[in-house]
Design an enzyme around this catalytic site. Structure first.
Site, PDB file in Angstrom:
ATOM      1  N   GLU A 506       0.823  -1.207   0.000  1.00 20.16           N
ATOM      2  CA  GLU A 506       0.000   0.000   0.000  1.00 20.16           C
ATOM      3  C   GLU A 506       0.858   1.260   0.000  1.00 20.16           C
ATOM      4  O   GLU A 506       0.483   2.272  -0.585  1.00 20.16           O
ATOM      5  CB  GLU A 506      -0.919  -0.021   1.225  1.00 20.16           C
ATOM      6  CG  GLU A 506      -1.815   1.190   1.384  1.00 20.16           C
ATOM      7  CD  GLU A 506      -2.884   1.304   0.306  1.00 20.16           C
ATOM      8  OE1 GLU A 506      -3.046   0.366  -0.493  1.00 20.16           O
ATOM      9  OE2 GLU A 506      -3.557   2.349   0.264  1.00 20.16           O
ATOM     10  N   THR A 617     -11.059   8.703 -13.160  1.00 16.51           N
ATOM     11  CA  THR A 617     -10.135   8.123 -12.200  1.00 16.51           C
ATOM     12  C   THR A 617     -10.572   6.733 -11.736  1.00 16.51           C
ATOM     13  O   THR A 617      -9.859   6.082 -10.987  1.00 16.51           O
ATOM     14  CB  THR A 617      -9.900   9.087 -11.016  1.00 16.51           C
ATOM     15  OG1 THR A 617      -8.715   8.690 -10.333  1.00 16.51           O
ATOM     16  CG2 THR A 617     -11.073   9.110 -10.074  1.00 16.51           C
TER      17      THR A 617
END
Ligand SMILES: *[C@@H]1O[C@H](CO)[C@@H](O)[C@H](O)[C@H]1NC(C)=O
Ligand SMILES: *[C@@H]1O[C@H](CO)[C@@H](O)[C@H](O)[C@H]1NC(C)=O
Length: 635
Positions: A506, A617
């Protein structure tokens, strides 16, 4: 609140500080006072606060909302907002939504009928749409748009289709068999992800592939079927006809917009509005347009703030809340509406959507920017920054993306957007782009002037964005930006190859001896995010360097090995473990973005050509404005 958020990560804190017993007692007393205070403050937070929802049961939230006043301090609510997790967190445990480690990038199938009806239009219906305003075409059973006071308007879909330079699913053939085989493999993965969702979770927002049930979550305010809406255009592009029909049928028969509840404006916009708009543009089927417009109307009250900067959270079911509640809005959230809202105006003939986002543009171009950078939090009440944290990862990311894409979508006419993008990129290059000891280029985060040498997975989209923007600069900056884009993408690739699973964490760091690796336990997860393969796709299209296809294929293999489970795909909790634990969540953006970008990586360039489309997006393609293709009936 900031303090509180950090506590869980610091086991044995008082002890670690070496406190004596009386001190400890005092400390605990202080701590419990603080806790009480903070909990009490929950009731004072703006009713939009998602943080509150983590702690109060649904009903209590409702009543707390109605009794909350505008008095909450913007400082406290801003740090609260900081904890929000716009995008889904490592799944399973709901409260992990609050993990600051995982802000989603605010920056979130159809061949079918088309085949039968010819390449241009899929269904009957759209064409016989009346031109009169009273009866904008609606599929039976759906509700009329909330307002219809405008002059007759009809979007000329046929004319739009003629303005495209390439067939949407491409026309070239004759590629090598290996590329085709790889593409087919990715198509199979999409079918597998969809089939399992349909079987176990249809109508819920996401599939939980281990427990074989559905997940609803709290981002969408009662809206359902996030995976359906997110998957539509991917199914269409991959020519999964039957599956597309299943998805379309769900939209026609079960997608209910009359819902109640608080939703993230950003998430609803990028996933639902984006997915519906793009499916309409790809297929011409009115149902998608109508749903997009109806939902778009429901988002408008979010803009009723003193500055017109929308609040991050809206209540889809009621129009009662006022504009006064404080709290800050997130840059990547209110900065990621432009593309979709221009299309809502385009398709409805109603300029209000475009006006709302042009106003956001106006506020942002006026406000002072520290060192030319845009901090992540702005107050919708005062129109000034709430703190000075800058990041191109979560919270900031897609704002920059939408500037360059606004310009591209306008067919390079929106020069204001281009200027804002160029200026912002210059500031980012100057202040945030760094090179590690090992020679890896990365984009650091900036906290009030101090650099945090960390890059989030979310920030890895920037390789693709910078490459896309580089195509249009003057020669010298063009080359520099292409190099920067390639270097960032390569760094993100390193974050994948340096893990045992070949999937990236992440967030990864460049300090204390770490180079593109996660140092914290809480940053080691991978939740099927797309940003790295997104950059591979753009760099492949713009350079045709074969390494990008190789890297994409590595991701496919790693997904198959570590994320594919019996009933779908799941995120994993630790990319550095060869026997990773699954998080039991098949994110909807895996179908919308990750698999779509991987598929496009192995397609010819004319499939969703960059000459015709920009991707929002959430990877939903929206058409570039080649002509003013609106019909002439407008007054
Ligand atoms: C699609 O377009 C072609 C030519 O552009 C036309 O001949 C054909 O009739 C169209 N089909 C439909 C279903 O509109
Ligand atoms: C496309 O361009 C026309 C003319 O410049 C403009 O009126 C229209 O709003 C644009 N549409 C979109 C979606 O940007």
């Amino acid at each position: 609140m900031v303090l509180l958020r950090k506590l869980p990560g610091m086991p044995g804190w008082p002890a670690a500080l070496g406190l004596r017993l009386p001190q400890k007692f005092l400390f605990l007393l202080f701590l419990s006072g603080l806790l009480t205070l903070c909990f009490g403050a929950l009731f004072l937070l703006p009713d939009s606060s998602r943080f509150k929802r983590l702690f109060l049961p649904r009903r209590a939230t409702a009543s707390a909302s109605s009794s909350s006043s505008a008095s909450s301090s913007s400082a406290s609510s801003s740090s609260t907002r900081d904890t929000e997790l716009p995008r889904s967190p490592p799944a399973a445990a709901e409260p992990r939504h609050a993990s600051p480690a995982a802000p989603r990038r605010p920056r979130e199938k159809l061949r079918t009928a088309a085949r039968m009806a010819g390449p241009n239009r899929t269904a009957p219906g759209p064409r016989q749409q009346p031109q009169g305003g009273e009866s904008r075409a609606q599929p039976a059973g759906s509700e009329p748009p909330a307002r219809d006071t405008r002059a007759p308007f009809r979007f000329d879909y046929e004319r739009f289709r003629r303005s495209l330079r390439h067939p949407v699913r491409g026309g070239r053939r004759g590629e090598d068999p290996e590329t085709r085989a790889r593409r087919m493999k990715i198509k199979e993965m999409m079918k597998f992800a969809w089939d399992n969702y349909r079987q176990y979770a249809l109508g819920k927002n996401e599939l939980r592939p281990l427990s074989r049930n559905g997940h609803i979550g709290n981002m969408f305010g009662g809206l359902r079927g996030a995976t359906v809406i997110d998957a539509l255009d991917t199914l269409y592009i991959m020519e999964l006809q039957e599956e597309f029909q299943e998805a379309k049928q769900w939209v026609e028969q079960s997608f209910d917009l009359n819902v109640n509840g608080e939703a993230s404006l950003f998430e609803v916009n990028i996933r639902y509005i984006g997915g519906l708009l793009s499916t309409y543009y790809l297929t011409g089927e009115e149902v998608f347009k109508n749903k997009a417009l109806q939902l778009g109307e429901k988002l408008l009250p979010a803009f009723n703030t003193p500055t017109g900067i929308p609040r991050g959270v809206i209540n889809l079911g009621s129009w009662s809340w006022g504009w006064a509640s404080a709290g800050s809005s997130i840059l990547a959230e209110f900065g990621t509406l432009h593309l979709e809202f221009l299309h809502l105006s385009e398709l409805s003939g109603n300029p209000v959507f475009a006006e709302k986002v042009m106003n956001i543009r106006r506020v942002l171009s006026r406000v002072e920017k520290p060192q030319g950078l845009y901090p992540n939090f702005l107050s919708p009440v005062t129109g000034s920054w709430v703190q000075h944290h800058v990041s191109i990862g979560g919270l900031g990311d897609s704002f920059y993306e939408y500037l360059i894409k606004s310009w591209l979508m306008s067919d390079k006419k929106d020069s204001e957007a281009k200027k804002m993008y160029d200026d912002a990129l210059e500031a980012i290059e100057k202040h945030l782009v760094k090179k590690s000891a090992g020679g890896l280029t990365y984009i650091a985060e900036w906290r009030g002037g101090i650099l945090d040498h960390k890059m989030g997975h979310l920030a890895c989209f920037s390789g693709g964005m910078i490459a896309l923007g580089a195509q249009h600069g003057p020669q010298d900056s063009r080359q520099r930006h292409m190099e920067l884009a390639a270097e960032i993408t390569s760094t993100c690739h390193e974050s994948y190859t340096r893990s045992d699973t070949k999937l990236g964490p992440e967030a990864f760091r460049f300090d204390a001896g770490s180079e593109a690796t996660a140092t914290r336990l809480s940053e080691r997860y991978y939740i099927l995010r797309p940003e790295v393969v997104e950059s591979y796709m753009y760099l492949w299209r713009l350079t045709h360097h074969p390494k990008y296809r190789l890297w994409g294929w590595e991701v496919v293999q790693a997904l198959e090995k570590h994320c594919r489970v019996e009933s779908g795909f799941s995120g994993i909790r630790d990319v550095y473990s060869t026997t990773p634990t699954h998080d039991n969540m098949q994110q909807s953006f895996f179908l919308a973005e990750t698999l779509k970008y991987l598929y496009l990586l192995f397609c010819e360039d004319d499939v969703l050509s960059l000459e015709d489309w920009v991707f929002n997006t959430e990877a939903h393609p929206l058409p570039i404005n080649h002509t003013d293709f609106r019909a002439a009936e407008q007054p």
